[in-house]
Design an enzyme around this catalytic site. Structure first.
Site, PDB file in Angstrom:
ATOM      1  CB  SER A  26      -1.155   0.051   1.197  1.00  0.00           C
ATOM      2  OG  SER A  26      -1.666  -1.127   1.363  1.00  0.00           O
ATOM      3  CG  ASP A  58       3.314 -10.430   7.816  1.00  0.00           C
ATOM      4  OD1 ASP A  58       2.885 -11.096   8.457  1.00  0.00           O
ATOM      5  OD2 ASP A  58       3.105 -10.313   6.736  1.00  0.00           O
ATOM      6  CG  MET A  91      -0.045 -15.619   8.801  1.00  0.00           C
ATOM      7  SD  MET A  91      -1.365 -14.312   8.752  1.00  0.00           S
ATOM      8  CE  MET A  91      -2.843 -15.199   8.214  1.00  0.00           C
ATOM      9  NE  ARG A  99      -4.597 -11.159   7.262  1.00  0.00           N
ATOM     10  CZ  ARG A  99      -3.329 -10.338   7.264  1.00  0.00           C
ATOM     11  NH1 ARG A  99      -3.327  -9.366   7.768  1.00  0.00           N
ATOM     12  NH2 ARG A  99      -2.518 -10.597   6.168  1.00  0.00           N
ATOM     13  NE  ARG A 111     -24.758   1.580  34.628  1.00  0.00           N
ATOM     14  CZ  ARG A 111     -25.193   0.388  34.919  1.00  0.00           C
ATOM     15  NH1 ARG A 111     -24.344  -0.865  34.626  1.00  0.00           N
ATOM     16  NH2 ARG A 111     -26.319   0.235  35.220  1.00  0.00           N
ATOM     17  CD  GLN A 137       0.731  -7.951  41.710  1.00  0.00           C
ATOM     18  OE1 GLN A 137       0.694  -9.236  41.838  1.00  0.00           O
ATOM     19  NE2 GLN A 137       1.405  -7.284  42.488  1.00  0.00           N
ATOM     20  NE  ARG A 161       7.278   4.057  46.820  1.00  0.00           N
ATOM     21  CZ  ARG A 161       8.016   2.940  46.834  1.00  0.00           C
ATOM     22  NH1 ARG A 161       9.098   3.116  47.870  1.00  0.00           N
ATOM     23  NH2 ARG A 161       7.957   1.704  46.404  1.00  0.00           N
TER      24      ARG A 161
HETATM   25  P1  ADP Z   1      -0.196  -4.498   1.783  1.00  0.00           P
HETATM   26  O1  ADP Z   1      -0.239  -3.032   1.661  1.00  0.00           O
HETATM   27  O2  ADP Z   1      -0.809  -5.076   3.167  1.00  0.00           O
HETATM   28  O3  ADP Z   1       1.284  -4.926   1.617  1.00  0.00           O
HETATM   29  P2  ADP Z   1      -0.745  -5.157  -0.794  1.00  0.00           P
HETATM   30  O4  ADP Z   1       0.513  -5.582  -1.322  1.00  0.00           O
HETATM   31  O5  ADP Z   1      -1.725  -6.381  -1.463  1.00  0.00           O
HETATM   32  O6  ADP Z   1      -0.728  -5.037   0.655  1.00  0.00           O
HETATM   33  O7  ADP Z   1      -1.055  -3.681  -1.347  1.00  0.00           O
HETATM   34  C1  ADP Z   1      -2.588  -3.089  -1.262  1.00  0.00           C
HETATM   35  C2  ADP Z   1      -3.001  -2.627  -2.239  1.00  0.00           C
HETATM   36  O8  ADP Z   1      -2.128  -1.422  -2.508  1.00  0.00           O
HETATM   37  C3  ADP Z   1      -3.018  -3.164  -3.792  1.00  0.00           C
HETATM   38  O9  ADP Z   1      -4.134  -3.978  -3.939  1.00  0.00           O
HETATM   39  C4  ADP Z   1      -2.755  -2.089  -4.592  1.00  0.00           C
HETATM   40  O10 ADP Z   1      -3.997  -1.458  -5.011  1.00  0.00           O
HETATM   41  C5  ADP Z   1      -1.771  -0.989  -4.071  1.00  0.00           C
HETATM   42  N1  ADP Z   1      -0.577  -1.272  -4.566  1.00  0.00           N
HETATM   43  C6  ADP Z   1       0.474  -1.944  -4.115  1.00  0.00           C
HETATM   44  N2  ADP Z   1       1.482  -1.938  -4.649  1.00  0.00           N
HETATM   45  C7  ADP Z   1       1.437  -0.875  -5.455  1.00  0.00           C
HETATM   46  C8  ADP Z   1       2.209  -0.420  -6.823  1.00  0.00           C
HETATM   47  N3  ADP Z   1       3.477  -0.981  -6.939  1.00  0.00           N
HETATM   48  N4  ADP Z   1       1.746   0.451  -7.407  1.00  0.00           N
HETATM   49  C9  ADP Z   1       0.493   0.894  -7.293  1.00  0.00           C
HETATM   50  N5  ADP Z   1      -0.384   0.464  -6.382  1.00  0.00           N
HETATM   51  C10 ADP Z   1      -0.074  -0.588  -5.506  1.00  0.00           C
END
Ligand code: ADP
Length: 793
Positions: free
Chosen positions: A120, A165, A207, A302, A579, A681, A750
């Site tokens: 992302s 992760d 994972m 997750r 409440r 605790q 303290r």
């Molecule tokens: P994460 O963010 O968990 O690593 P993804 O790799 O599936 O998950 O990325 C999520 C979304 O981000 C993808 O479905 C896409 O829409 C966008 N994305 C990821 N990589 C790219 C890229 N290189 N260029 C443009 N959009 C991207």
């Protein structure tokens, strides 16, 4: 419906901020959204949540919704993401990004905060780099006019890393990783019980395709026998090594075997290592023939509500992301918000994305040295810690020559806190790996002083590996803990016992009493030659009030207990809806756990001893509650919470405050008090306390080793010979006791003189919408000064 004309820009530096979650969901994302929405509104900005990640950005219209303050009430305790997330194929292509840009402009959004994984954030960076070109093309094709795009010259993007992760370079933790680790540890703890009952072996898959953080940390936290991670495949003879080590553990008398395998585990040639392969080895190997089962944890990792740490970083990083948007200039490189040890920082996104991708590439190219090198220091430390504590016999090279061996005593002082046993286990294992003799002193200094004559073997004795091996996940203190200081026990006696048992290094684990004890020992060193030995303290107390560190073992376990308690209590109000719960927290005179729990549950007010309570303050808060209930549109039925530290006021107790609220509410809402007491605790320590215990305890013994040939009065010249280990900002440091005692200790109350968390109180107040309330008289001056510093008149 998206407007056809973008709204006019907001005045001054105020922005229209888009917020989205993207990629794999992770616990804590909702906390980040809440923090972004409320911080942005508090700063006079408008905030728009973009539903379903990039999918929503591309589709526009109803996927982009303006958010108001109450929309995110109660979101901290919700798992996953409430604004949805998706993988969006269209956004990989330019036409998809063109549509995204158009929707941003039409909604007047000029800044974007994205919480997602490296994918992302890669997409985000590409979008930002292309932005001027995308706008140009939209004008050329007649989709938008030049006039419309004029106010949108620069797009500011800020990344928040949401991923279970923990695979992003540059940050120690990603939002969600500790919750996932918590889930794994919980499951492994359950499995251990049945494994032990049947004397079975379990191979557990977790994972992590390119990142072994979850597997490694689960190994450290549970004391698993063997771990497979992608970044550092085992030696070529891993089959013999694993079977040999497990056979050895069995020979010591261990009844359970746990092997943790990351999804992406492989051998040095890149061949996949599967759970089946491991199972077959353990079941078929002559001499082992273990009844072996496989458990693949899958998506439970997750799920669920976020743990305290994830809520805390999600909140603080969300706040920081909005600040980064407001600070941005056209030249600012796109940042992402990281955390290093205990410090929230902004770092360049592009480099982090490049480094992250490099790890995967290095693994593919089988350059494992590079892959490990690209992980952060904590990861590498943890790997070494794991190998030291669990794979003790594989570390023959670590054994020191006989004349370097030390007799190191381990003592617990204070009250139990999560991680104390895990720290002891790690210290013992490290000592054994090096050839030192680890010695248990039972029941603190009181135990040491009183029981040495009648039951010498009971009070002071050598540890053995098997007894401590099962302590990784045990709460409480297995060797007993006591609050008595050496002066109370008799310093002369303690000094003579240290001489009698030929102790030449002292490792103390505990809270403020432990700190006080070490201070007394340090000062007595000039009078007793037997005390001229290296000594170090690993702070462990739920109150987190030990000077010299920002983190004490057990404080994370406590926060989680308190947070879960508050979540449940909040929910119990859902039937009646109106409440308020007034909850009394522990913490001595330190408001740390009250404030941090307040941050994790979204308390409407937190009362601490540092600040005090006054009648005017209570009146203002009750007035605020009245207004909040009046305007409550019923979005969330959960109750509201006020947290009161046990020592906040001698007069205004939780009960009295609850009674005052009830009286003043005139039946428009009700209130109850509640005291969780020793529940705080905790039972089973949190994974963070367990893993940090291991890492810090090993560092402590390493530190003591540094003085192995300085056991005489010359040691007094070296301040580092008597220290407290701590996390301070972005580093782990040993601070001389002398310095901490003299410069950073509020002995009367303290607690540390400078409590690092004090600015967080302001964030709790802002995010819960608490108005500026009158401060108690005794603190008025201090607060005026602070307000001035924050720019509040
Ligand atoms: P994460 O963010 O968990 O690593 P993804 O790799 O599936 O998950 O990325 C999520 C979304 O981000 C993808 O479905 C896409 O829409 C966008 N994305 C990821 N990589 C790219 C890229 N290189 N260029 C443009 N959009 C991207």
């Amino acid at each position: 419906m998206a407007p056809l004309q973008p709204p006019p820009p907001l005045e001054g530096k105020k922005r229209r901020i888009g917020m989205m979650t993207s990629g794999g969901d992770s616990p804590g994302m909702n906390g980040a959204i809440r923090a972004v929405v409320r911080t942005a509104i508090d700063a006079g900005c408008e905030v728009y949540c973009i539903y379903e990640g990039y999918e929503g950005l591309v589709k526009g219209k109803d996927f982009i919704r303006k958010f108001e303050w109450p929309f995110v009430r109660g979101w901290l305790s919700e798992g996953g993401t409430l604004i949805g997330t998706a993988r969006c194929m269209e956004f990989y292509e330019r036409p998809g990004r063109l549509l995204g840009a158009k929707n941003m402009v039409l909604n007047g959004i000029d800044a974007l905060i994205i919480c997602g994984g490296d994918g992302s954030l890669t997409g985000a960076d590409k979008f930002r780099a292309e932005w001027p070109g995308l706008l140009e093309e939209l004008v050329q094709t007649g989709e938008l006019t030049a006039e419309q795009t004029k106010p949108f010259k620069h797009l500011n993007i800020v990344g928040l890393v949401g991923s279970i992760d923990n695979d992003m370079s540059g940050t120690d933790a990603t939002i969600g990783c500790y919750s996932a680790l918590g889930r794994i540890c919980e499951m492994v703890d359950y499995i251990e019980a049945t494994a032990s009952s049947h004397s079975r072996a379990f191979v557990i898959e977790v994972m992590g395709r390119h990142c072994g953080w979850l597997a490694l940390m689960a190994g450290v936290a549970t004391g698993a026998d063997f771990v497979f991670i992608p970044e550092k495949p085992r030696a070529e003879n891993w089959k013999e090594e694993m079977c040999g080590l497990i056979a050895e553990h069995r020979k010591f008398g261990k009844r359970k075997t746990i092997v943790i395998v990351a999804e992406g585990a492989h051998d040095q040639d890149g061949g996949k290592i599967t759970c089946e392969m491991i199972k077959d080895l353990l079941a078929d190997k002559k001499g082992l023939a273990l009844d072996t089962r496989i458990t693949t944890l899958g998506h439970v990792q997750r799920g669920g509500t976020a743990c305290a740490y994830d809520r805390m970083i999600a909140t603080l990083q969300g706040v920081e992301a909005v600040k980064a948007v407001l600070d941005a200039t056209p030249d600012t490189p796109t940042p992402f918000i990281a955390i290093n040890e205990n410090k929230i920082t902004r770092k360049p996104l592009v480099q982090a994305v490049i480094d992250t991708k490099e790890v995967a590439k290095a693994i593919e190219a089988r350059d494992f040295k590079k892959a490990m090198g690209l992980r952060d220091t904590e990861f590498i430390d943890m790997y070494d810690s794991y190998m030291t504590t669990t794979a003790t016999s594989l570390n023959k090279s670590m054994l020191l020559p006989g004349d370097k061996h030390m007799r190191i005593a381990i003592i617990h002082v204070g009250a139990p806190a999560g991680g104390v046993n895990a720290a002891t286990r790690a210290a013992v294992a490290y000592c054994l790996t090096r050839g030192h003799t680890p010695i248990a002193i039972h029941n603190g200094f009181a135990g040491f002083a009183r029981h040495h004559d009648d039951k010498p073997e009971g009070a002071v004795r050598e540890f053995n590996w098997l007894e401590v091996d099962g302590w990784a996940s045990k709460g409480g203190s297995e060797i007993g803990m006591n609050r008595e200081t050496p002066e109370e026990s008799g310093m002369e006696l303690i000094a003579s016992l240290i001489a009698k048992y030929k102790i030449d290094g002292l490792f103390i684990i505990g809270g403020f009493e432990a700190f006080h004890s070490l201070s007394q020992l340090r000062q007595a060193r000039k009078d007793y030659s037997s005390l001229c030995i290296p000594m170090t303290l690993l702070p462990a107390t739920i109150s987190n009030n030990v000077p010299g560190t920002e983190y004490s073992l057990g404080s994370d376990t406590c926060l989680n207990e308190l947070m879960n308690y508050c979540d449940k209590i909040k929910q119990s109000a859902s039937a009646s809806r109106r409440r308020v719960f007034v909850i009394e927290t522990q913490g001595g005179k330190s408001g740390y756990i009250a404030t941090l729990a307040g941050l994790c549950v979204g308390a409407v007010a937190v009362y601490t001893h540092e600040e005090g309570i006054s009648i005017a303050m209570l009146a203002a808060d009750i007035d605020h509650l009245r207004k909040a209930f009046e305007s409550d549109s019923g979005q969330s039925r959960a109750g509201r919470l006020i947290l009161v530290n046990e020592k906040a006021s001698k007069v205004y107790t939780a009960r009295l405050i609850a009674d005052m609220i009830r009286e003043e509410a005139h039946d428009r809402f009700e209130s109850r008090d509640s005291i969780p007491g020793h529940v705080q605790q905790g039972g089973v320590p949190s994974p963070m306390d367990r893993t940090r215990a291991v890492r810090l305890a090993i560092k402590c013994i390493e530190h003591l080793e540094g003085f192995q040939d300085r056991r005489d009065s010359t040691i007094l010249d070296d301040d580092q010979s008597c220290t407290v280990i701590g996390i301070k900002g972005a580093s782990v440091v040993f601070t001389p006791m002398k310095e901490v005692e003299e410069k950073d200790t509020d002995w009367k109350n303290r607690r540390p003189l400078n409590e690092f968390w004090s600015p967080l109180k302001h964030i709790v107040d802002v995010l819960s919408g608490r108005p500026e309330v009158p401060r108690p008289e005794r603190n008025l001056e201090g607060f005026k000064a602070k307000d001035k510093k924050r720019g509040i008149a």
